[in-house]
Motif scaffolding. Structure first.
Motif, short mmCIF file in Angstrom:
data_model
loop_
_atom_site.label_atom_id
_atom_site.label_comp_id
_atom_site.label_asym_id
_atom_site.label_seq_id
_atom_site.Cartn_x
_atom_site.Cartn_y
_atom_site.Cartn_z
N ALA A 189 0.81 -1.22 0.00
CA ALA A 189 0.00 0.00 0.00
C ALA A 189 0.84 1.27 0.00
O ALA A 189 0.55 2.22 -0.73
CB ALA A 189 -0.94 0.01 1.20
N THR A 190 1.89 1.29 0.82
CA THR A 190 2.73 2.49 0.96
C THR A 190 4.21 2.07 0.96
O THR A 190 4.85 2.04 2.01
CB THR A 190 2.39 3.25 2.25
N LEU A 246 2.22 -8.99 5.78
CA LEU A 246 1.62 -7.71 5.43
C LEU A 246 0.53 -7.30 6.42
O LEU A 246 -0.32 -8.11 6.82
CB LEU A 246 1.00 -7.78 4.03
N LEU A 247 0.54 -6.04 6.79
CA LEU A 247 -0.51 -5.49 7.65
C LEU A 247 -1.88 -5.70 7.02
O LEU A 247 -2.85 -6.06 7.70
CB LEU A 247 -0.25 -4.00 7.88
N ARG A 282 9.66 1.32 3.58
CA ARG A 282 11.12 1.37 3.67
C ARG A 282 11.57 2.25 4.84
O ARG A 282 12.54 1.93 5.54
CB ARG A 282 11.70 1.90 2.35
N LEU A 283 10.86 3.36 5.05
CA LEU A 283 11.19 4.23 6.17
C LEU A 283 10.95 3.53 7.51
O LEU A 283 11.74 3.69 8.45
CB LEU A 283 10.38 5.52 6.10
N GLU A 284 9.87 2.78 7.58
CA GLU A 284 9.57 2.04 8.82
C GLU A 284 10.68 1.06 9.14
O GLU A 284 11.12 0.94 10.29
CB GLU A 284 8.24 1.32 8.68
#
Length: 254
Positions: A156-157, A218-219, A162-164
């Motif tokens: 989705a994002t 995946l969430l 990647r930032l997470e």
């Protein structure tokens, strides 16, 4: 023979290697127990899904000694370790992927909260749907599902995903530097070499309890399965990077 003292030492080593993957593990435990406590019952019925050797179950009982905590797992070795280390915790051997697992809990009243930590990513998306549906059938209205795990959002994002991961990696570097704890495989190699676990290890082999790969990382997989099972309010209650605590509320009547 596995003694309580030996089991306690192995549990300390287990917790340490788990922290290598989750430097905020204790904080996540605390938030999960805060949420259970916020339900307002001093004696909640709590089911720990994929409990392993019972780290979270034991901490729940430390905070809420009147609670009924039932740890559920299919791994004979981890259950044996937990029973020796935490004799006050009730452990049930059951495969969450098999229909009817809730009957083995022998519940006397509906469940107030189901918790899980770093476990349900091993369950396939299809099995998640049936597991959450069966859980919803024994969870009281207003009861909670609290699932702490690494949950990715690449579908989705992808930039945020990647930032997470980067946030999580930086935190691990700050906490451990160049000296991380032993990893999962090293811990398993060590405990399987201990003669006290020979019988349990043999049971583990025949039970097919070994994990192979991450099937629902995946969430969106968890959110979708929970919605299909009838959970309506679903959201992230706590998060650092991709290490998050997903909370779902069951509504309706039993």
């Amino acid at each position: 023979m596995l003694t309580h003292d030996a089991a306690t030492k192995w549990m300390a080593r287990w917790d340490r290697q788990q922290e290598g993957y989750l430097p905020d593990r204790e904080e996540r435990f605390t938030v999960m127990i805060d949420a259970v406590e916020a339900l307002g019952r001093p004696d909640p019925v709590v089911v720990d899904l994929g409990c392993g050797p019972g780290s979270l179950s034991a901490r729940l009982l430390e905070r809420l000694p009147e609670a009924t905590v039932i740890g559920v797992d299919a791994d004979p070795l981890l259950l044996g370790l937990g029973r020796a280390a935490y004799p006050h915790v009730r452990f049930v051997s059951a495969d969450l992927r098999t229909s009817g697992w809730t009957r083995l809990l022998e519940l006397e009243r509906p469940v107030d909260a189901a918790v899980s930590t770093t476990a349900l990513h091993w369950v396939s998306e299809q099995d998640l749907k049936s597991m959450y549906a069966e859980l919803a059938a024994v969870l009281r209205p207003g009861g909670l599902l609290l699932n702490g795990d690494h949950m990715e959002t690449d579908d989705a994002t992808p930039v945020l995903a990647r930032l997470e991961r980067a946030v999580h990696d930086r935190q691990s570097e700050r906490v451990f530097g160049a000296n991380p704890p032993e990893d999962w495989r090293a811990w398993w190699d060590a405990i399987k070499a201990d003669p006290a676990f020979a019988e349990l290890d043999q049971e583990r082999t025949t039970a097919g309890a070994d994990h192979r790969g991450s099937e629902s990382s995946l969430l969106s997989q968890h959110v979708g399965a929970l919605r299909e099972a009838g959970f309506t309010e679903i959201g992230t209650l706590w998060q650092r990077g991709h290490n998050r605590l997903l909370c779902a509320v069951r509504v309706g009547e039993l």
